[in-house]
Motif scaffolding. Sequence first.
Motif, PDB file in Angstrom:
ATOM      1  N   SER A   2       0.838  -1.193   0.000  1.00 24.85           N
ATOM      2  CA  SER A   2       0.000   0.000   0.000  1.00 24.85           C
ATOM      3  C   SER A   2       0.872   1.241   0.000  1.00 24.85           C
ATOM      4  N   SER A   3       0.425   2.259  -0.744  1.00 23.46           N
ATOM      5  CA  SER A   3       1.187   3.503  -0.784  1.00 23.46           C
ATOM      6  C   SER A   3       1.019   4.262   0.533  1.00 23.46           C
ATOM      7  N   GLY A   4      -0.092   3.987   1.222  1.00 22.68           N
ATOM      8  CA  GLY A   4      -0.295   4.600   2.517  1.00 22.68           C
ATOM      9  C   GLY A   4      -0.744   6.037   2.465  1.00 22.68           C
ATOM     10  N   GLY A   5      -0.596   6.660   1.312  1.00 24.84           N
ATOM     11  CA  GLY A   5      -0.928   8.077   1.192  1.00 24.84           C
ATOM     12  C   GLY A   5      -2.398   8.291   0.932  1.00 24.84           C
ATOM     13  N   GLU A   6      -2.815   9.515   1.103  1.00 22.16           N
ATOM     14  CA  GLU A   6      -4.185   9.871   0.788  1.00 22.16           C
ATOM     15  C   GLU A   6      -4.312  10.100  -0.704  1.00 22.16           C
ATOM     16  N   SER A   7      -5.531   9.938  -1.188  1.00 21.81           N
ATOM     17  CA  SER A   7      -5.766  10.220  -2.597  1.00 21.81           C
ATOM     18  C   SER A   7      -7.145  10.840  -2.760  1.00 21.81           C
ATOM     19  N   GLY A   8      -7.369  11.438  -3.913  1.00 20.98           N
ATOM     20  CA  GLY A   8      -8.659  12.027  -4.240  1.00 20.98           C
ATOM     21  C   GLY A   8      -9.128  11.499  -5.578  1.00 20.98           C
ATOM     22  N   VAL A   9     -10.432  11.424  -5.751  1.00 22.83           N
ATOM     23  CA  VAL A   9     -10.997  10.953  -7.013  1.00 22.83           C
ATOM     24  C   VAL A   9     -11.723  12.126  -7.674  1.00 22.83           C
ATOM     25  N   TYR A  10     -11.433  12.332  -8.948  1.00 18.71           N
ATOM     26  CA  TYR A  10     -11.944  13.509  -9.653  1.00 18.71           C
ATOM     27  C   TYR A  10     -12.610  13.111 -10.960  1.00 18.71           C
ATOM     28  N   ASP A  11     -13.677  13.836 -11.281  1.00 13.80           N
ATOM     29  CA  ASP A  11     -14.326  13.676 -12.572  1.00 13.80           C
ATOM     30  C   ASP A  11     -13.814  14.775 -13.498  1.00 13.80           C
ATOM     31  N   GLY A  12     -13.591  14.408 -14.743  1.00 22.30           N
ATOM     32  CA  GLY A  12     -13.168  15.387 -15.731  1.00 22.30           C
ATOM     33  C   GLY A  12     -14.012  15.271 -16.978  1.00 22.30           C
ATOM     34  N   PRO A  27      -0.875  12.757  -3.947  1.00 19.41           N
ATOM     35  CA  PRO A  27      -1.879  13.161  -2.963  1.00 19.41           C
ATOM     36  C   PRO A  27      -3.050  13.858  -3.657  1.00 19.41           C
ATOM     37  N   PRO A  28      -4.131  14.089  -2.927  1.00 23.32           N
ATOM     38  CA  PRO A  28      -5.272  14.773  -3.534  1.00 23.32           C
ATOM     39  C   PRO A  28      -4.972  16.258  -3.763  1.00 23.32           C
ATOM     40  N   LEU A  29      -5.747  16.881  -4.615  1.00 22.21           N
ATOM     41  CA  LEU A  29      -5.714  18.338  -4.745  1.00 22.21           C
ATOM     42  C   LEU A  29      -6.264  18.916  -3.452  1.00 22.21           C
ATOM     43  N   PRO A  30      -5.813  20.062  -2.981  1.00 24.66           N
ATOM     44  CA  PRO A  30      -4.792  20.920  -3.613  1.00 24.66           C
ATOM     45  C   PRO A  30      -3.364  20.633  -3.176  1.00 24.66           C
ATOM     46  N   GLU A  31      -3.123  19.513  -2.460  1.00 26.88           N
ATOM     47  CA  GLU A  31      -1.741  19.196  -2.076  1.00 26.88           C
ATOM     48  C   GLU A  31      -0.905  18.791  -3.290  1.00 26.88           C
ATOM     49  N   TYR A  32      -1.554  18.162  -4.249  1.00 30.40           N
ATOM     50  CA  TYR A  32      -0.854  17.737  -5.460  1.00 30.40           C
ATOM     51  C   TYR A  32      -0.269  18.963  -6.159  1.00 30.40           C
ATOM     52  N   VAL A  33       1.000  18.903  -6.520  1.00 29.95           N
ATOM     53  CA  VAL A  33       1.633  20.047  -7.177  1.00 29.95           C
ATOM     54  C   VAL A  33       1.433  19.933  -8.695  1.00 29.95           C
ATOM     55  N   ASN A 103      -4.512  17.079 -18.213  1.00 30.71           N
ATOM     56  CA  ASN A 103      -4.781  18.507 -18.147  1.00 30.71           C
ATOM     57  C   ASN A 103      -5.851  18.790 -17.096  1.00 30.71           C
ATOM     58  N   VAL A 104      -5.387  19.330 -15.968  1.00 29.32           N
ATOM     59  CA  VAL A 104      -6.277  19.514 -14.818  1.00 29.32           C
ATOM     60  C   VAL A 104      -7.373  20.555 -15.101  1.00 29.32           C
ATOM     61  N   ARG A 105      -7.219  21.321 -16.170  1.00 26.82           N
ATOM     62  CA  ARG A 105      -8.271  22.273 -16.556  1.00 26.82           C
ATOM     63  C   ARG A 105      -9.590  21.577 -16.869  1.00 26.82           C
ATOM     64  N   MET A 106      -9.538  20.281 -17.186  1.00 21.69           N
ATOM     65  CA  MET A 106     -10.763  19.546 -17.525  1.00 21.69           C
ATOM     66  C   MET A 106     -11.505  19.028 -16.297  1.00 21.69           C
ATOM     67  N   PHE A 107     -10.906  19.151 -15.117  1.00 17.73           N
ATOM     68  CA  PHE A 107     -11.587  18.654 -13.921  1.00 17.73           C
ATOM     69  C   PHE A 107     -12.863  19.445 -13.687  1.00 17.73           C
ATOM     70  N   ASP A 109     -15.659  21.515 -11.974  1.00 25.24           N
ATOM     71  CA  ASP A 109     -15.669  22.571 -10.945  1.00 25.24           C
ATOM     72  C   ASP A 109     -14.264  22.962 -10.480  1.00 25.24           C
ATOM     73  N   VAL A 110     -13.328  22.954 -11.408  1.00 21.05           N
ATOM     74  CA  VAL A 110     -11.942  23.217 -11.042  1.00 21.05           C
ATOM     75  C   VAL A 110     -11.761  24.693 -10.656  1.00 21.05           C
ATOM     76  N   ASP A 111     -10.930  24.936  -9.652  1.00 21.24           N
ATOM     77  CA  ASP A 111     -10.582  26.303  -9.272  1.00 21.24           C
ATOM     78  C   ASP A 111      -9.063  26.439  -9.358  1.00 21.24           C
ATOM     79  N   LEU A 112      -8.607  26.994 -10.472  1.00 20.53           N
ATOM     80  CA  LEU A 112      -7.175  27.023 -10.770  1.00 20.53           C
ATOM     81  C   LEU A 112      -6.387  27.877  -9.791  1.00 20.53           C
ATOM     82  N   ASP A 113      -7.059  28.783  -9.093  1.00 22.37           N
ATOM     83  CA  ASP A 113      -6.379  29.651  -8.128  1.00 22.37           C
ATOM     84  C   ASP A 113      -6.038  28.924  -6.840  1.00 22.37           C
ATOM     85  N   LYS A 114      -6.611  27.746  -6.650  1.00 20.11           N
ATOM     86  CA  LYS A 114      -6.427  27.016  -5.391  1.00 20.11           C
ATOM     87  C   LYS A 114      -5.230  26.071  -5.405  1.00 20.11           C
TER      88      LYS A 114
END
Length: 132
Positions: A2-12, A27-33, A103-107, A109-114
Amino acid sequence: MSSGGESGVYDGNCHCGAVRYTVKLSPPLPEYVVTQCNCSVCTKIGYLLVYPSIDDFTSTRGEDQLKEYRFGSKRRPHRMCGNCGCSILIDLSETGQNTYALNVRMFKDVDLDKFKYKYVDGKNLALPQYEI
Ligand SMILES: [Zn+2]
């Protein structure tokens, strides 16, 4: 294992909705760089990229709608919606990586400023230099 880390699931989805997917990021957004690059194709297309494993990506609609663009080494197909033209991802599997540059722009309800961004100087790393 197991990676042990947290993750997030996103629709695009693309703008017209023909192409849709679900993806898991660790990691999940917004921790993901998120990567912002100044190379020729990233500048033209406006990519903001995350790099999930292909195994964590599920196409839910419109895979057959995708058009492909290749240049340079021709081993990194760029896929975009054939209807509305939105750039969805770069498939890195032909370079030996089980990875999409997505391309995270397709997520939805994306908020690119976050997001946290990492700036890559692809313009000066890419060879040969871009010329048209
Ligand atoms: Zn579309």
